[in-house]
Design a protein around this motif. Sequence first.
Motif, PDB file in Angstrom:
ATOM      1  N   GLU A  63       7.531 -19.872   3.970  1.00 20.76           N
ATOM      2  CA  GLU A  63       7.614 -18.937   2.851  1.00 20.76           C
ATOM      3  C   GLU A  63       9.033 -18.419   2.731  1.00 20.76           C
ATOM      4  O   GLU A  63       9.836 -18.549   3.662  1.00 20.76           O
ATOM      5  CB  GLU A  63       6.661 -17.758   3.059  1.00 20.76           C
ATOM      6  CG  GLU A  63       6.968 -16.934   4.311  1.00 20.76           C
ATOM      7  CD  GLU A  63       6.056 -15.734   4.472  1.00 20.76           C
ATOM      8  OE1 GLU A  63       6.225 -14.759   3.705  1.00 20.76           O
ATOM      9  OE2 GLU A  63       5.177 -15.787   5.349  1.00 20.76           O
ATOM     10  N   ASP A  64       9.336 -17.831   1.603  1.00 19.49           N
ATOM     11  CA  ASP A  64      10.660 -17.226   1.403  1.00 19.49           C
ATOM     12  C   ASP A  64      10.594 -15.800   1.934  1.00 19.49           C
ATOM     13  O   ASP A  64      10.427 -14.842   1.186  1.00 19.49           O
ATOM     14  CB  ASP A  64      11.037 -17.264  -0.081  1.00 19.49           C
ATOM     15  CG  ASP A  64      12.531 -17.060  -0.295  1.00 19.49           C
ATOM     16  OD1 ASP A  64      13.270 -17.004   0.706  1.00 19.49           O
ATOM     17  OD2 ASP A  64      12.951 -16.961  -1.465  1.00 19.49           O
ATOM     18  N   TYR A  65      10.717 -15.665   3.260  1.00 22.92           N
ATOM     19  CA  TYR A  65      10.505 -14.389   3.943  1.00 22.92           C
ATOM     20  C   TYR A  65      11.301 -13.255   3.300  1.00 22.92           C
ATOM     21  O   TYR A  65      12.442 -13.443   2.867  1.00 22.92           O
ATOM     22  CB  TYR A  65      10.941 -14.504   5.405  1.00 22.92           C
ATOM     23  CG  TYR A  65      10.275 -15.588   6.196  1.00 22.92           C
ATOM     24  CD1 TYR A  65       9.032 -15.393   6.794  1.00 22.92           C
ATOM     25  CD2 TYR A  65      10.899 -16.828   6.383  1.00 22.92           C
ATOM     26  CE1 TYR A  65       8.423 -16.385   7.552  1.00 22.92           C
ATOM     27  CE2 TYR A  65      10.304 -17.835   7.136  1.00 22.92           C
ATOM     28  CZ  TYR A  65       9.069 -17.610   7.713  1.00 22.92           C
ATOM     29  OH  TYR A  65       8.478 -18.605   8.450  1.00 22.92           O
ATOM     30  N   ARG A  75      15.502 -11.799   0.265  1.00 21.58           N
ATOM     31  CA  ARG A  75      14.695 -12.962   0.606  1.00 21.58           C
ATOM     32  C   ARG A  75      15.502 -13.901   1.505  1.00 21.58           C
ATOM     33  O   ARG A  75      16.737 -13.899   1.487  1.00 21.58           O
ATOM     34  CB  ARG A  75      14.274 -13.712  -0.655  1.00 21.58           C
ATOM     35  CG  ARG A  75      13.272 -12.960  -1.510  1.00 21.58           C
ATOM     36  CD  ARG A  75      11.906 -12.985  -0.890  1.00 21.58           C
ATOM     37  NE  ARG A  75      10.924 -12.205  -1.648  1.00 21.58           N
ATOM     38  CZ  ARG A  75       9.686 -12.005  -1.239  1.00 21.58           C
ATOM     39  NH1 ARG A  75       9.266 -12.517  -0.086  1.00 21.58           N
ATOM     40  NH2 ARG A  75       8.852 -11.292  -1.966  1.00 21.58           N
ATOM     41  N   ASN A 155       7.668  -9.352   8.390  1.00 18.75           N
ATOM     42  CA  ASN A 155       7.329 -10.761   8.171  1.00 18.75           C
ATOM     43  C   ASN A 155       7.068 -11.475   9.495  1.00 18.75           C
ATOM     44  O   ASN A 155       7.144 -10.866  10.572  1.00 18.75           O
ATOM     45  CB  ASN A 155       8.414 -11.466   7.352  1.00 18.75           C
ATOM     46  CG  ASN A 155       9.747 -11.543   8.081  1.00 18.75           C
ATOM     47  OD1 ASN A 155       9.811 -11.914   9.249  1.00 18.75           O
ATOM     48  ND2 ASN A 155      10.833 -11.180   7.396  1.00 18.75           N
TER      49      ASN A 155
END
Length: 237
Positions: A63-65, A75, A155
């Motif tokens: 994912e685009d943390y 991001r 995250n």
Amino acid sequence: MSKHQELKPAREMAEHGRRYPNESDEYRKARTALLAEEIELRRHLERVAEQRRALPPGGQIPEDYLFQGEEGPARFSELFRDHDTLVTYNYMYGPKRERPCPMCTSLLSAWDGQVPDIEQRVSLVVIAKSPIEKLAAFKKERGWRHLRLYSSAGNTFNRDYLAEGPEGEDFPGLNVFTRRDGTVRHFWGGEMGSESADPGQDPRGAPELMPIWIILDNTPEGRGTDWYPKLSYDKKG
């Protein structure tokens, strides 16, 4: 270094003819043998670097943390800035720690002054699980000027990239990511740890990342097994 390029034998290259004042023949013989090994080591390091650079594409990031940085949220894809390669270091300064890991801190203190040079080629960020305010406060205390710090408190980046254990314990980690045609992938990560340590040695990667150990490895005392960097030293230390 081309695979087809013929290299001069290291032993032949080590016979350079230079001498230090008052050295004995015994010293020069041993030093020449050592120099040949040092030349072979340099060549081996370059072969390993070539093999690393030739790795096939790694896994796409899950994912685009979302991170919290000193200038606000960011991001993962934004951490690259203008580069296509991103180096991340997982700093052992999680919320369970009152103070950060001294070894990590020693490493990052050495890196801080080189960030302007490093970022001519790639992007470099430091990631830890503690709140960004705590990270920024220590950065100020330590006098770091250039390192970019990000909190991964919200995250799973640390866990996904092997820098967090099942009980929330934190581990150091160096990872490299690439951005090609809009796709972000993992390129390489340090995988040498306690399970790959040789007897009588602390876990370490190769090549060595910490300048302090590089210097001490060139001394008769070596790095030893009973001393590690501290966050601060008294007058006697």
